[in-house]
Design an enzyme around this catalytic site. Structure first.
Site, PDB file in Angstrom:
ATOM      1  N   ASP A 189      -1.704   6.321  14.125  1.00 11.85           N
ATOM      2  CA  ASP A 189      -1.304   6.825  12.805  1.00 11.85           C
ATOM      3  C   ASP A 189       0.149   7.284  12.879  1.00 11.85           C
ATOM      4  OD1 ASP A 189      -0.897   8.263  10.480  1.00 11.85           O
ATOM      5  OD2 ASP A 189      -2.830   9.310  10.563  1.00 11.85           O
TER       6      ASP A 189
ATOM      7  N   TYR B 113       4.284   9.433  -4.798  1.00  7.59           N
ATOM      8  CA  TYR B 113       4.857   8.297  -4.053  1.00  7.59           C
ATOM      9  C   TYR B 113       6.390   8.405  -4.051  1.00  7.59           C
ATOM     10  CZ  TYR B 113       5.229   3.248  -2.809  1.00  7.59           C
ATOM     11  OH  TYR B 113       5.494   2.037  -2.203  1.00  7.59           O
TER      12      TYR B 113
ATOM     13  N   LYS C  80       9.368   8.180  -1.310  1.00  3.11           N
ATOM     14  CA  LYS C  80      10.273   7.019  -1.314  1.00  3.11           C
ATOM     15  C   LYS C  80      11.708   7.389  -1.713  1.00  3.11           C
ATOM     16  CE  LYS C  80       7.312   3.845   0.074  1.00  3.11           C
ATOM     17  NZ  LYS C  80       7.463   3.210   1.402  1.00  3.11           N
TER      18      LYS C  80
ATOM     19  N   THR D 246       0.614  -7.952  -1.842  1.00  2.87           N
ATOM     20  CA  THR D 246       0.041  -7.572  -0.535  1.00  2.87           C
ATOM     21  C   THR D 246      -1.233  -6.774  -0.776  1.00  2.87           C
ATOM     22  OG1 THR D 246       1.115  -5.413  -0.413  1.00  2.87           O
ATOM     23  CG2 THR D 246       2.366  -7.287   0.446  1.00  2.87           C
TER      24      THR D 246
HETATM   25  P1  NAI Z   1       0.069  -3.386   3.121  1.00  2.00           P
HETATM   26  O1  NAI Z   1      -1.031  -2.452   2.749  1.00  2.00           O
HETATM   27  O2  NAI Z   1      -0.215  -4.832   3.133  1.00  2.00           O
HETATM   28  O3  NAI Z   1       0.696  -2.956   4.528  1.00  2.00           O
HETATM   29  C1  NAI Z   1       0.921  -1.613   4.870  1.00  2.00           C
HETATM   30  C2  NAI Z   1       0.572  -1.431   6.343  1.00  2.00           C
HETATM   31  O4  NAI Z   1       0.821  -0.069   6.696  1.00  2.00           O
HETATM   32  C3  NAI Z   1      -0.909  -1.719   6.624  1.00  2.00           C
HETATM   33  O5  NAI Z   1      -1.054  -2.627   7.688  1.00  2.00           O
HETATM   34  C4  NAI Z   1      -1.487  -0.356   6.965  1.00  2.00           C
HETATM   35  O6  NAI Z   1      -2.549  -0.400   7.890  1.00  2.00           O
HETATM   36  C5  NAI Z   1      -0.257   0.360   7.527  1.00  2.00           C
HETATM   37  N1  NAI Z   1      -0.431   1.798   7.465  1.00  2.00           N
HETATM   38  C6  NAI Z   1      -0.903   2.516   6.405  1.00  2.00           C
HETATM   39  N2  NAI Z   1      -0.977   3.805   6.752  1.00  2.00           N
HETATM   40  C7  NAI Z   1      -0.553   3.910   8.025  1.00  2.00           C
HETATM   41  C8  NAI Z   1      -0.423   4.985   8.931  1.00  2.00           C
HETATM   42  N3  NAI Z   1      -0.758   6.227   8.574  1.00  2.00           N
HETATM   43  N4  NAI Z   1       0.059   4.741  10.175  1.00  2.00           N
HETATM   44  C9  NAI Z   1       0.392   3.476  10.549  1.00  2.00           C
HETATM   45  N5  NAI Z   1       0.271   2.404   9.745  1.00  2.00           N
HETATM   46  C10 NAI Z   1      -0.199   2.625   8.485  1.00  2.00           C
HETATM   47  O7  NAI Z   1       1.241  -3.063   2.095  1.00  2.00           O
HETATM   48  P2  NAI Z   1       2.734  -3.608   1.988  1.00  2.00           P
HETATM   49  O8  NAI Z   1       2.939  -3.943   0.588  1.00  2.00           O
HETATM   50  O9  NAI Z   1       3.021  -4.613   3.034  1.00  2.00           O
HETATM   51  O10 NAI Z   1       3.537  -2.257   2.279  1.00  2.00           O
HETATM   52  C11 NAI Z   1       4.635  -2.205   3.196  1.00  2.00           C
HETATM   53  C12 NAI Z   1       5.651  -1.218   2.663  1.00  2.00           C
HETATM   54  O11 NAI Z   1       6.200  -1.720   1.456  1.00  2.00           O
HETATM   55  C13 NAI Z   1       5.089   0.168   2.332  1.00  2.00           C
HETATM   56  O12 NAI Z   1       5.955   1.153   2.817  1.00  2.00           O
HETATM   57  C14 NAI Z   1       5.055   0.176   0.813  1.00  2.00           C
HETATM   58  O13 NAI Z   1       5.183   1.476   0.300  1.00  2.00           O
HETATM   59  C15 NAI Z   1       6.257  -0.699   0.504  1.00  2.00           C
HETATM   60  N6  NAI Z   1       6.244  -1.286  -0.836  1.00  2.00           N
HETATM   61  C16 NAI Z   1       5.251  -2.149  -1.219  1.00  2.00           C
HETATM   62  C17 NAI Z   1       5.239  -2.669  -2.508  1.00  2.00           C
HETATM   63  C18 NAI Z   1       4.161  -3.584  -3.010  1.00  2.00           C
HETATM   64  O14 NAI Z   1       4.106  -3.858  -4.224  1.00  2.00           O
HETATM   65  N7  NAI Z   1       3.267  -4.099  -2.170  1.00  2.00           N
HETATM   66  C19 NAI Z   1       6.315  -2.335  -3.470  1.00  2.00           C
HETATM   67  C20 NAI Z   1       7.311  -1.460  -2.948  1.00  2.00           C
HETATM   68  C21 NAI Z   1       7.272  -0.958  -1.674  1.00  2.00           C
END
Ligand code: NAI
Length: 298
Positions: free
Chosen positions: A79, A172, A176, A207
């Site tokens: 984590d 959030y 951010k 995603t």
């Molecule tokens: P995702 O849910 O596919 O990937 C996020 C990853 O972070 C997952 O593999 C999850 O297990 C991991 N994670 C979550 N909590 C955790 C923790 N406490 N410790 C370690 N790992 C942890 O989502 P996505 O979209 O790939 O997100 C990646 C980044 O992009 C995030 O920071 C998100 O806030 C940001 N983001 C995503 C957007 C979207 O529309 N999907 C838009 C803007 C920003």
């Protein structure tokens, strides 16, 4: 001021112009943007250090990268908000692999809600995972990069919600906007060490986050609400990964992944009134979705 001093202030050669053989840390590597970025980095010949809280997903990405002929130097599931876990991983990586060249903070979670419905746990989780997580990674991995004196690059994945007052995003946005601030200061602090900084501000991305985002108030099963959520434009995680890599090799500070966020941020900085009106309209739209949900439940 001498001409050479002016030249030093206005130009900076990208510290990382080629990822071949570079040691790169990716958090959140098990899914979405992190997974796509890890895979793309491997294709560029980078050597990877991967983490995520999801052990199974992380193992699957390690398998994919290895099958592509990529190198995973180290990997561990933990984590990112757990300070001791980050420090322990940092110590082990430093001993086994040495200082890194690029650090990418990608892991994140999301929760939306009105101030009456956001729970204390949600506020805390956003800040712990999305802000303290990256901070802990920065304090662990960046000082050894500085000490190594080879330069490098830091990538922080923020969001459109780190720049714009999107409705119901207060918790959030706390994380951010904070990450944008950290990035902006480090951009100048780390410059003298030859370390570039990029802050990535995606709009919608297709995603798993789209499914895991906690949305208080809204009934997601309501077809009108579903249509409203589905209507947000989204890009693929692979496109975001390409933007991230491009941002590193060209040492871009702000990395946008879609026109909507770039345009929204431009309007916010240059046209205050249209920005305020647009945010009020967006807020009304969310309020309308909440009322539909309420009516559906009644
Ligand atoms: P995702 O849910 O596919 O990937 C996020 C990853 O972070 C997952 O593999 C999850 O297990 C991991 N994670 C979550 N909590 C955790 C923790 N406490 N410790 C370690 N790992 C942890 O989502 P996505 O979209 O790939 O997100 C990646 C980044 O992009 C995030 O920071 C998100 O806030 C940001 N983001 C995503 C957007 C979207 O529309 N999907 C838009 C803007 C920003």
């Amino acid at each position: 001021m001498a001409l050479s001093d002016i030249a030093r202030l206005v130009t900076m050669t990208p510290p990382i112009q080629d990822l071949e053989g570079k040691k790169v840390l990716v958090t959140g590597a098990a899914s979405g943007i992190g997974r796509a970025t890890a895979t793309l980095l491997a294709a560029h010949g980078a050597e990877l250090v991967l983490t995520d809280i999801a052990a199974d997903g992380l193992g699957a990405v390690v398998d994919v990268v290895s099958a592509l002929g990529g190198t995973v130097l180290a990997q561990r599931a933990f984590d990112i908000s757990d300070y001791d876990a980050v420090r322990a991983f940092g110590a082990d990586v430093l001993e086994a692999v040495g200082p890194l060249d690029v650090v990418m903070n990608i892991a994140g979670v999301s929760a939306w809600g009105t101030v009456e419905t956001l729970t204390h746990e949600q506020w805390r989780k956003m800040v712990d995972v999305n802000l303290m997580g990256p901070i802990q990674v920065i304090e662990t991995f960046v000082p050894p990069m500085i000490a190594a004196g080879r330069g490098g690059h830091l990538v922080n994945v923020s969001s459109a919600a780190g720049l714009l007052a999107l409705p119901w995003h207060a918790a959030y946005a706390a994380s951010k906007f904070g990450l944008v601030g950290v990035s902006e200061v480090l951009r100048y602090d780390l410059r003298r060490h030859g370390i570039g900084v990029s802050v990535v501000c995606p709009g919608g991305v297709e995603t798993n986050l789209v499914n895991t985002v906690e949305i208080n108030v809204l009934d997601r099963d309501n077809p009108k609400v579903r249509r409203g959520i589905d209507s947000f434009p989204k890009v693929s995680p692979e496109k975001v990964a390409r933007c991230i890599v491009d941002g590193v090799v060209h040492n871009r500070f702000m990395v946008f992944t879609s026109f909507d966020t770039r345009f929204g941020y431009f309007v916010k900085r240059k046209f205050a009134l249209p920005y305020e009106i647009a945010m009020r309209v967006a807020n009304d739209r969310f309020d309308y979705l909440a009322r539909i949900s309420e009516r559906g439940r009644a």
